[in-house]
Scaffold this motif. Structure first.
Motif, mmCIF file in Angstrom:
data_model
loop_
_atom_site.group_PDB
_atom_site.id
_atom_site.type_symbol
_atom_site.label_atom_id
_atom_site.label_comp_id
_atom_site.label_asym_id
_atom_site.label_seq_id
_atom_site.Cartn_x
_atom_site.Cartn_y
_atom_site.Cartn_z
ATOM 1 N N LEU A 285 1.030 -1.292 0.152
ATOM 2 C CA LEU A 285 0.022 0.004 0.116
ATOM 3 C C LEU A 285 0.848 1.165 0.113
ATOM 4 N N SER A 286 2.209 1.072 0.190
ATOM 5 C CA SER A 286 2.942 2.410 0.321
ATOM 6 C C SER A 286 3.139 2.866 -1.080
ATOM 7 N N ASP A 287 3.016 4.079 -1.182
ATOM 8 C CA ASP A 287 3.296 4.809 -2.674
ATOM 9 C C ASP A 287 4.908 4.608 -2.998
ATOM 10 N N ALA A 288 4.958 4.607 -4.367
ATOM 11 C CA ALA A 288 6.412 4.571 -4.654
ATOM 12 C C ALA A 288 6.686 5.953 -5.527
ATOM 13 N N SER A 289 6.287 7.041 -4.966
ATOM 14 C CA SER A 289 6.380 8.251 -5.693
ATOM 15 C C SER A 289 7.939 8.664 -5.889
ATOM 16 N N GLY A 290 8.848 7.972 -4.905
ATOM 17 C CA GLY A 290 10.229 8.051 -4.922
ATOM 18 C C GLY A 290 10.852 7.172 -5.999
ATOM 19 N N GLY A 291 10.171 6.346 -6.588
ATOM 20 C CA GLY A 291 10.963 5.237 -7.435
ATOM 21 C C GLY A 291 10.531 4.054 -6.892
ATOM 22 N N SER A 292 10.332 2.850 -7.883
ATOM 23 C CA SER A 292 10.441 1.687 -6.971
ATOM 24 C C SER A 292 11.820 1.054 -6.459
ATOM 25 N N ASP A 293 12.684 1.332 -7.209
ATOM 26 C CA ASP A 293 14.258 1.280 -6.537
ATOM 27 C C ASP A 293 14.478 1.568 -5.294
ATOM 28 N N ARG A 294 13.890 2.923 -4.900
ATOM 29 C CA ARG A 294 14.116 3.613 -3.611
ATOM 30 C C ARG A 294 13.276 2.702 -2.618
ATOM 31 N N LYS A 295 11.916 2.374 -3.018
ATOM 32 C CA LYS A 295 10.941 1.367 -2.198
ATOM 33 C C LYS A 295 11.445 0.289 -1.860
ATOM 34 N N ILE A 296 12.339 -0.489 -2.980
ATOM 35 C CA ILE A 296 12.891 -1.754 -2.381
ATOM 36 C C ILE A 296 14.223 -1.446 -1.599
ATOM 37 N N ARG A 297 15.007 -0.564 -1.710
ATOM 38 C CA ARG A 297 15.851 -0.357 -0.924
ATOM 39 C C ARG A 297 15.485 0.081 0.515
ATOM 40 N N ALA A 298 14.402 0.746 0.534
ATOM 41 C CA ALA A 298 13.990 1.089 1.947
ATOM 42 C C ALA A 298 13.479 -0.283 2.699
ATOM 43 N N ILE A 299 12.827 -1.142 1.832
ATOM 44 C CA ILE A 299 12.214 -2.161 2.418
ATOM 45 C C ILE A 299 13.394 -3.166 2.791
ATOM 46 N N VAL A 300 14.400 -3.166 2.141
ATOM 47 C CA VAL A 300 15.734 -4.218 2.430
ATOM 48 C C VAL A 300 16.137 -3.689 3.609
ATOM 49 N N PHE A 301 16.334 -2.529 3.607
ATOM 50 C CA PHE A 301 17.183 -1.766 4.738
ATOM 51 C C PHE A 301 16.207 -2.007 6.070
ATOM 52 N N SER A 302 15.153 -1.921 5.984
ATOM 53 C CA SER A 302 14.121 -1.948 7.064
ATOM 54 C C SER A 302 14.043 -3.616 7.563
ATOM 55 N N ILE A 303 14.193 -4.628 6.968
ATOM 56 C CA ILE A 303 14.316 -5.973 7.147
ATOM 57 C C ILE A 303 15.441 -6.025 7.820
ATOM 58 N N LEU A 304 16.669 -5.637 7.456
ATOM 59 C CA LEU A 304 17.955 -5.771 7.771
ATOM 60 C C LEU A 304 18.039 -5.161 9.422
ATOM 61 N N THR A 305 17.423 -4.137 9.614
ATOM 62 C CA THR A 305 17.390 -3.309 11.004
ATOM 63 C C THR A 305 16.706 -4.145 11.764
ATOM 64 N N GLY A 306 15.516 -4.577 11.221
ATOM 65 C CA GLY A 306 14.626 -5.656 12.414
ATOM 66 C C GLY A 306 15.327 -6.816 12.528
ATOM 67 N N ALA A 307 16.007 -7.561 11.759
ATOM 68 C CA ALA A 307 16.987 -8.598 11.908
ATOM 69 C C ALA A 307 18.093 -8.400 12.862
ATOM 70 N N CYS A 308 18.784 -7.303 12.635
ATOM 71 C CA CYS A 308 19.753 -7.087 13.627
ATOM 72 C C CYS A 308 19.459 -6.377 14.865
ATOM 73 N N PHE A 309 18.281 -5.818 15.213
ATOM 74 C CA PHE A 309 17.789 -5.514 16.342
ATOM 75 C C PHE A 309 17.368 -6.905 17.103
#
Length: 279
Positions: A134-158
């Motif tokens: 549901l999150s818009d991809a106004s900043g571009g799909s590549d940016r959205k994918i990178r944000a998701i990847v970094f978020s998953i890594l953050t959660g795993a490392c926490f």
């Protein structure tokens, strides 16, 4: 008591992440993160020095505390990168879903997981998928994918940070473990700053704000770590994960980030499932 410590950590990290979202839009990430970690370490140093428990520290406790600090350094870096790219409504729920990993780890180690807990896990995973969809991809799909990847890594490392730091506390003492982990994270990000030849130039006007970020971050991690010596330490980690919901609410109030009804439903599903895991 573990639950209370976790709830304080959730509030502290919510305000911390709100400021991070704002400041990573205009400051270099690694110098900013190093400054926050350094100031938090300086604030923690006298408390750790005057505290008891150093005599109780064992070699394994030191080793695991260093590992916790390394995990926290990676988690913090990925968190800053995620918030610099994606909106809070995308990043915060994904990061906050890390208790799912704790349940998976418990299952691997033979802990019995109830049907309600597995249902909560499925709800969290489905909610996170909805958040991403549901999150818009106004900043571009590549940016959205990178944000998701970094978020998953953050959660795993926490999740790794909390598991290792609480394990270190059980082998040693809380304040020494907290300080060793904090110093380790600061040194690792400092090495990255030096190796990357990034200039460490922070305006004097923002040092006060960065000191507040350092205090919020250091105190939140310290309290979740201290829960390692209390009954049901996992409650602190689960309760602290509610920071994501609080961050979304604060971003809506203070940053005016728009939220549609389906997006709110997705966020509520995620954190409702997290609440069930801690029940």
């Amino acid at each position: 008591m573990s639950l209370i410590l976790g709830l304080y950590a959730a509030g502290a990290w919510a305000f911390h992440d709100l400021f991070v979202r704002q400041m990573t839009q205009k400051l270099a990430i690694v110098p900013m993160l190093f400054t926050v970690l350094l100031l938090g370490t300086v604030l923690l140093a006298p408390v750790a020095a005057l505290g008891t428990g150093w005599a109780a520290m064992t070699l394994p406790a030191y080793g695991i505390a260093v590992g916790a600090g390394a995990a926290f350094a990676v988690a913090s870096l990925c968190l800053y990168l995620a918030f610099s790219i994606g909106p809070v409504k995308l990043v915060a729920p994904i990061i906050g879903a890390y208790p799912v990993l704790s349940v998976g780890w418990a299952a691997v180690n033979g802990t019995a997981i109830s049907g309600l807990q597995w249902g909560a896990v499925l709800g969290i995973v489905g909610g996170v998928a909805l958040v991403a969809t549901l999150s818009d991809a106004s900043g571009g799909s590549d940016r959205k994918i990178r944000a998701i990847v970094f978020s998953i890594l953050t959660g795993a490392c926490f999740a790794a940070t909390f598991a290792t730091s609480q394990a270190a506390v059980r082998l040693g003492a809380d304040l020494p473990v907290i300080f060793v982990a904090r110093v380790t994270a600061t040194v690792l990000i400092g090495v990255m700053l030096i190796v990357g030849r990034r200039p460490w130039t922070m305006s004097a006007r923002i040092w006060g704000t960065l000191a507040v970020l350092g205090f919020l971050d250091a105190s939140a991690l310290a309290l979740v770590t201290m829960a390692g010596s209390l009954p049901n330490p996992e409650f602190a980690a689960v309760a602290s994960s509610l920071f994501g919901m609080l961050t979304v609410i604060l971003a809506r109030i203070f940053l005016n980030e728009p939220m549609t009804r389906p997006q709110w439903i997705a966020v509520v599903v995620v954190f409702g499932g997290i609440g069930l895991l801690g029940s």
